[in-house]
Design a protein around this motif. Structure first.
Motif, PDB file in Angstrom:
ATOM      1  N   ALA A 169       7.601  12.646  -1.749  1.00 37.58           N
ATOM      2  CA  ALA A 169       7.810  12.687  -3.199  1.00 37.58           C
ATOM      3  C   ALA A 169       8.311  14.060  -3.625  1.00 37.58           C
ATOM      4  N   ASP A 170       7.763  15.121  -3.017  1.00 40.90           N
ATOM      5  CA  ASP A 170       8.224  16.474  -3.333  1.00 40.90           C
ATOM      6  C   ASP A 170       9.689  16.642  -2.976  1.00 40.90           C
ATOM      7  N   ARG A 171      10.084  16.150  -1.800  1.00 44.24           N
ATOM      8  CA  ARG A 171      11.488  16.243  -1.386  1.00 44.24           C
ATOM      9  C   ARG A 171      12.382  15.491  -2.361  1.00 44.24           C
ATOM     10  N   LYS A 172      11.953  14.305  -2.742  1.00 47.76           N
ATOM     11  CA  LYS A 172      12.742  13.490  -3.667  1.00 47.76           C
ATOM     12  C   LYS A 172      12.882  14.213  -5.009  1.00 47.76           C
ATOM     13  N   ARG A 173      11.795  14.803  -5.471  1.00 51.46           N
ATOM     14  CA  ARG A 173      11.808  15.523  -6.741  1.00 51.46           C
ATOM     15  C   ARG A 173      12.761  16.723  -6.660  1.00 51.46           C
ATOM     16  N   ILE A 174      12.729  17.440  -5.553  1.00 53.60           N
ATOM     17  CA  ILE A 174      13.603  18.607  -5.367  1.00 53.60           C
ATOM     18  C   ILE A 174      15.068  18.183  -5.324  1.00 53.60           C
ATOM     19  N   LEU A 175      15.347  17.128  -4.574  1.00 46.37           N
ATOM     20  CA  LEU A 175      16.735  16.689  -4.424  1.00 46.37           C
ATOM     21  C   LEU A 175      17.307  16.063  -5.685  1.00 46.37           C
ATOM     22  N   ARG A 203       0.842  -1.197   0.000  1.00 43.76           N
ATOM     23  CA  ARG A 203       0.000   0.000   0.000  1.00 43.76           C
ATOM     24  C   ARG A 203       0.885   1.258   0.000  1.00 43.76           C
ATOM     25  N   LYS A 204       1.927   1.225   0.827  1.00 42.92           N
ATOM     26  CA  LYS A 204       2.850   2.355   0.908  1.00 42.92           C
ATOM     27  C   LYS A 204       3.582   2.540  -0.427  1.00 42.92           C
ATOM     28  N   SER A 205       4.021   1.450  -1.029  1.00 41.76           N
ATOM     29  CA  SER A 205       4.715   1.533  -2.323  1.00 41.76           C
ATOM     30  C   SER A 205       3.820   2.147  -3.388  1.00 41.76           C
ATOM     31  N   ARG A 206       2.557   1.737  -3.393  1.00 43.46           N
ATOM     32  CA  ARG A 206       1.604   2.279  -4.370  1.00 43.46           C
ATOM     33  C   ARG A 206       1.384   3.776  -4.125  1.00 43.46           C
ATOM     34  N   ALA A 207       1.243   4.157  -2.852  1.00 48.90           N
ATOM     35  CA  ALA A 207       1.040   5.568  -2.515  1.00 48.90           C
ATOM     36  C   ALA A 207       2.242   6.401  -2.950  1.00 48.90           C
ATOM     37  N   VAL A 254      -1.959  10.672   3.848  1.00 49.82           N
ATOM     38  CA  VAL A 254      -1.555  10.650   2.441  1.00 49.82           C
ATOM     39  C   VAL A 254      -0.555  11.762   2.147  1.00 49.82           C
ATOM     40  N   GLN A 255      -0.689  12.893   2.815  1.00 55.65           N
ATOM     41  CA  GLN A 255       0.209  14.021   2.558  1.00 55.65           C
ATOM     42  C   GLN A 255       1.649  13.705   2.916  1.00 55.65           C
ATOM     43  N   ARG A 256       1.866  12.738   3.782  1.00 54.05           N
ATOM     44  CA  ARG A 256       3.245  12.300   4.070  1.00 54.05           C
ATOM     45  C   ARG A 256       3.922  11.804   2.806  1.00 54.05           C
ATOM     46  N   TYR A 257       3.169  11.013   2.025  1.00 54.67           N
ATOM     47  CA  TYR A 257       3.732  10.477   0.786  1.00 54.67           C
ATOM     48  C   TYR A 257       3.982  11.600  -0.210  1.00 54.67           C
ATOM     49  N   SER A 258       3.074  12.558  -0.276  1.00 58.78           N
ATOM     50  CA  SER A 258       3.244  13.685  -1.193  1.00 58.78           C
ATOM     51  C   SER A 258       4.463  14.515  -0.809  1.00 58.78           C
ATOM     52  N   LYS A 259       4.652  14.773   0.484  1.00 56.51           N
ATOM     53  CA  LYS A 259       5.809  15.548   0.937  1.00 56.51           C
ATOM     54  C   LYS A 259       7.101  14.815   0.626  1.00 56.51           C
ATOM     55  N   GLY A 280       2.890  12.435  -9.521  1.00 53.88           N
ATOM     56  CA  GLY A 280       2.192  13.711  -9.499  1.00 53.88           C
ATOM     57  C   GLY A 280       0.725  13.630  -9.116  1.00 53.88           C
ATOM     58  N   ALA A 281       0.281  12.493  -8.594  1.00 48.55           N
ATOM     59  CA  ALA A 281      -1.124  12.362  -8.179  1.00 48.55           C
ATOM     60  C   ALA A 281      -1.415  13.288  -7.004  1.00 48.55           C
ATOM     61  N   THR A 282      -2.649  13.751  -6.925  1.00 44.91           N
ATOM     62  CA  THR A 282      -3.057  14.593  -5.806  1.00 44.91           C
ATOM     63  C   THR A 282      -3.302  13.718  -4.575  1.00 44.91           C
ATOM     64  N   ALA A 283      -3.381  14.363  -3.418  1.00 40.55           N
ATOM     65  CA  ALA A 283      -3.660  13.622  -2.185  1.00 40.55           C
ATOM     66  C   ALA A 283      -4.994  12.902  -2.278  1.00 40.55           C
ATOM     67  N   HIS A 284      -5.989  13.529  -2.887  1.00 34.51           N
ATOM     68  CA  HIS A 284      -7.298  12.891  -3.036  1.00 34.51           C
ATOM     69  C   HIS A 284      -7.225  11.667  -3.955  1.00 34.51           C
ATOM     70  N   GLN A 285      -6.443  11.748  -5.004  1.00 34.88           N
ATOM     71  CA  GLN A 285      -6.288  10.606  -5.911  1.00 34.88           C
ATOM     72  C   GLN A 285      -5.587   9.449  -5.200  1.00 34.88           C
ATOM     73  N   ILE A 286      -4.550   9.765  -4.447  1.00 39.30           N
ATOM     74  CA  ILE A 286      -3.821   8.722  -3.715  1.00 39.30           C
ATOM     75  C   ILE A 286      -4.745   8.059  -2.709  1.00 39.30           C
ATOM     76  N   ALA A 287      -5.515   8.859  -1.980  1.00 40.51           N
ATOM     77  CA  ALA A 287      -6.445   8.317  -0.989  1.00 40.51           C
ATOM     78  C   ALA A 287      -7.479   7.409  -1.653  1.00 40.51           C
ATOM     79  N   ALA A 288      -7.939   7.788  -2.832  1.00 38.94           N
ATOM     80  CA  ALA A 288      -8.924   6.967  -3.544  1.00 38.94           C
ATOM     81  C   ALA A 288      -8.336   5.613  -3.926  1.00 38.94           C
ATOM     82  N   TRP A 289      -7.101   5.607  -4.370  1.00 35.56           N
ATOM     83  CA  TRP A 289      -6.447   4.359  -4.761  1.00 35.56           C
ATOM     84  C   TRP A 289      -6.107   3.479  -3.567  1.00 35.56           C
TER      85      TRP A 289
END
Length: 104
Positions: free
Chosen positions: A75-81, A39-43, A68-73, A50-59
């Protein structure tokens, strides 16, 4: 909470589901995988795509967007780095409070 039932038609508890899933994974030849881990890997994959928090929660079936915002944050950090070389080589200029400022 998973909606999986036993052979007697009774709902499995969360703990029983985890045990059942782990045993099923071993039987399928994919030992070392848990329902939570998948579940965590999918999130994370959705967040990195680039999925939104609502999309991730739905999946993933998360009820709380804060979880869900933990996963988004992350991913954002990973993208920045992992940004482009040009962005990583930008010089950070010192401010007036720094060493190079006119009033230093």
């Amino acid at each position: 909470m998973p909606r999986v039932v036993t052979t007697h038609g009774k709902p499995r508890s969360e703990k029983a589901f985890s045990s059942w899933f782990a045993e099923a994974a071993v039987a399928a030849g994919i030992a070392g995988k848990s329902a939570h881990g998948l579940r965590k890997s999918r999130a994370m994959a959705l967040a990195e795509a680039g999925a939104t928090a609502h999309q991730i929660a739905a999946w993933t079936g998360h009820e709380s967007l804060s979880e869900v915002q933990r996963y988004s944050k992350a991913a954002d950090r990973k993208r920045i780095l992992s940004s482009t070389d040009q962005e990583q080589k930008l010089e950070t200029s010192k401010t007036q409070n720094g060493n190079r400022g006119a009033n230093a």
